[in-house]
Design a protein around this motif. Structure first.
Motif, PDB file in Angstrom:
ATOM      1  N   GLU A  43      42.460  31.065  55.461  1.00 48.26           N
ATOM      2  CA  GLU A  43      42.594  30.069  54.396  1.00 48.26           C
ATOM      3  C   GLU A  43      41.340  29.912  53.544  1.00 48.26           C
ATOM      4  O   GLU A  43      41.418  29.390  52.431  1.00 48.26           O
ATOM      5  CB  GLU A  43      43.008  28.719  54.997  1.00 48.26           C
ATOM      6  CG  GLU A  43      44.430  28.704  55.538  1.00 48.26           C
ATOM      7  CD  GLU A  43      44.881  27.317  55.963  1.00 48.26           C
ATOM      8  OE1 GLU A  43      44.067  26.375  55.898  1.00 48.26           O
ATOM      9  OE2 GLU A  43      46.047  27.185  56.362  1.00 48.26           O
ATOM     10  N   SER A  44      40.202  30.359  54.037  1.00 50.66           N
ATOM     11  CA  SER A  44      38.968  30.211  53.273  1.00 50.66           C
ATOM     12  C   SER A  44      38.969  31.022  51.986  1.00 50.66           C
ATOM     13  O   SER A  44      38.179  30.751  51.078  1.00 50.66           O
ATOM     14  CB  SER A  44      37.755  30.616  54.120  1.00 50.66           C
ATOM     15  OG  SER A  44      37.766  32.010  54.377  1.00 50.66           O
ATOM     16  N   ILE A  45      39.863  32.024  51.893  1.00 48.22           N
ATOM     17  CA  ILE A  45      39.865  32.883  50.699  1.00 48.22           C
ATOM     18  C   ILE A  45      40.885  32.414  49.655  1.00 48.22           C
ATOM     19  O   ILE A  45      41.005  33.014  48.588  1.00 48.22           O
ATOM     20  CB  ILE A  45      40.112  34.363  51.078  1.00 48.22           C
ATOM     21  CG1 ILE A  45      41.440  34.536  51.850  1.00 48.22           C
ATOM     22  CG2 ILE A  45      38.971  34.882  51.926  1.00 48.22           C
ATOM     23  CD1 ILE A  45      42.581  34.979  51.029  1.00 48.22           C
ATOM     24  N   ILE A  46      41.611  31.338  49.928  1.00 54.78           N
ATOM     25  CA  ILE A  46      42.618  30.837  48.990  1.00 54.78           C
ATOM     26  C   ILE A  46      41.933  30.093  47.847  1.00 54.78           C
ATOM     27  O   ILE A  46      41.024  29.303  48.066  1.00 54.78           O
ATOM     28  CB  ILE A  46      43.601  29.876  49.688  1.00 54.78           C
ATOM     29  CG1 ILE A  46      44.303  30.567  50.853  1.00 54.78           C
ATOM     30  CG2 ILE A  46      44.631  29.344  48.695  1.00 54.78           C
ATOM     31  CD1 ILE A  46      45.237  31.650  50.463  1.00 54.78           C
ATOM     32  N   GLY A  47      42.379  30.350  46.624  1.00 59.20           N
ATOM     33  CA  GLY A  47      41.885  29.580  45.486  1.00 59.20           C
ATOM     34  C   GLY A  47      41.453  30.417  44.298  1.00 59.20           C
ATOM     35  O   GLY A  47      41.938  30.210  43.189  1.00 59.20           O
ATOM     36  N   PRO A  48      40.531  31.385  44.481  1.00 57.78           N
ATOM     37  CA  PRO A  48      40.103  32.201  43.350  1.00 57.78           C
ATOM     38  C   PRO A  48      41.234  33.088  42.821  1.00 57.78           C
ATOM     39  O   PRO A  48      42.251  33.297  43.502  1.00 57.78           O
ATOM     40  CB  PRO A  48      38.969  33.049  43.936  1.00 57.78           C
ATOM     41  CG  PRO A  48      38.495  32.278  45.118  1.00 57.78           C
ATOM     42  CD  PRO A  48      39.728  31.629  45.683  1.00 57.78           C
ATOM     43  N   PRO A  49      41.060  33.642  41.616  1.00 63.06           N
ATOM     44  CA  PRO A  49      42.074  34.563  41.070  1.00 63.06           C
ATOM     45  C   PRO A  49      42.275  35.782  41.966  1.00 63.06           C
ATOM     46  O   PRO A  49      41.397  36.146  42.762  1.00 63.06           O
ATOM     47  CB  PRO A  49      41.485  34.964  39.710  1.00 63.06           C
ATOM     48  CG  PRO A  49      40.560  33.845  39.345  1.00 63.06           C
ATOM     49  CD  PRO A  49      39.987  33.367  40.647  1.00 63.06           C
TER      50      PRO A  49
END
Length: 218
Positions: A43-49
């Protein structure tokens, strides 16, 4: 009428829990291409394009490699994967309440425009939003979220003093700041902003119900 009749929302981690669907499609993309991720797909990689995240996960900026991964991700996510997206409890009721109060709601997301529209339709939310903006809505693609918010309020002639941005990450608050908009952090999402990251001029809401109350009380 509330002080901010134009409410701009981030999507992932703010209105929807998209992590299970996104992570499954990232794992599928790496498995299908035979490329080994250099960091954990969590989940830490969720968010950026998408392309930025693929560069992070692969440890590469090679255009051909990133394009292969992107095609594999889209083949998974844009067909069946996105359907695993869930609304956070209470978000649908909050949106209905805000829309029913006569407020104008918009989406400004790092997510690609195609799956964004698919998800809004899947959740039955398309009618809530007057405008849906994403970085890849335009060619050339917009460089970052701050530019997207700037484009949205300019295109739609939204007075800055009448608008507010809602998100779950520090990037969201910083993008609001760059456009002179107030910001409320949704602290129920996976990108929750910590107390140390929260400048004094940002506000927070711990539940969608509390967020709706704050927006209607302004």
């Amino acid at each position: 009428m509330p002080r901010y009749p134009h409410i701009l929302f981030d999507l992932d981690g703010t209105l929807i829990d998209s992590a299970p669907a996104i992570l499954a499609s990232f794992r599928s993309a790496f498995a299908q291409t035979g490329i080994q991720p250099v960091i954990a797909i969590d989940e830490s990689i969720i968010g950026p394009p998408l392309m930025e995240t693929l560069q992070l996960l692969s440890g590469s900026h090679d255009p051909a490699l990133i394009a292969r991964l992107a095609d594999a991700f889209k083949a998974s996510y844009d067909t069946e994967g996105y359907k695993a997206t869930a609304a956070y409890d209470g978000v649908g009721a909050m949106l209905a309440r805000l829309k029913g109060a006569g407020l104008s709601l918009s989406i400004a997301t790092n997510k690609r425009i195609h799956p964004t529209r698919l998800i809004l339709e899947h959740l039955g939310w398309s009618g809530f939003f007057d405008h849906v903006y994403a970085l890849d809505l335009f060619a050339p693609r917009l460089p970052h979220k701050a530019a997207m918010i700037e484009r949205l309020i300019a295109d739609r002639e939204i007075p800055k003093e009448a608008a507010i941005y809602i998100g779950d990450r520090s990037e969201d608050g910083q993008s609001a700041d760059a456009n002179g908009l107030p910001f409320i952090a949704a602290t129920w999402g996976y990108g929750s902003i910590t107390a140390e990251e929260m400048p004094a001029h940002w506000r927070q809401a711990t539940t969608p119900e509390n967020m709706g109350q704050a927006l209607l009380a302004d």
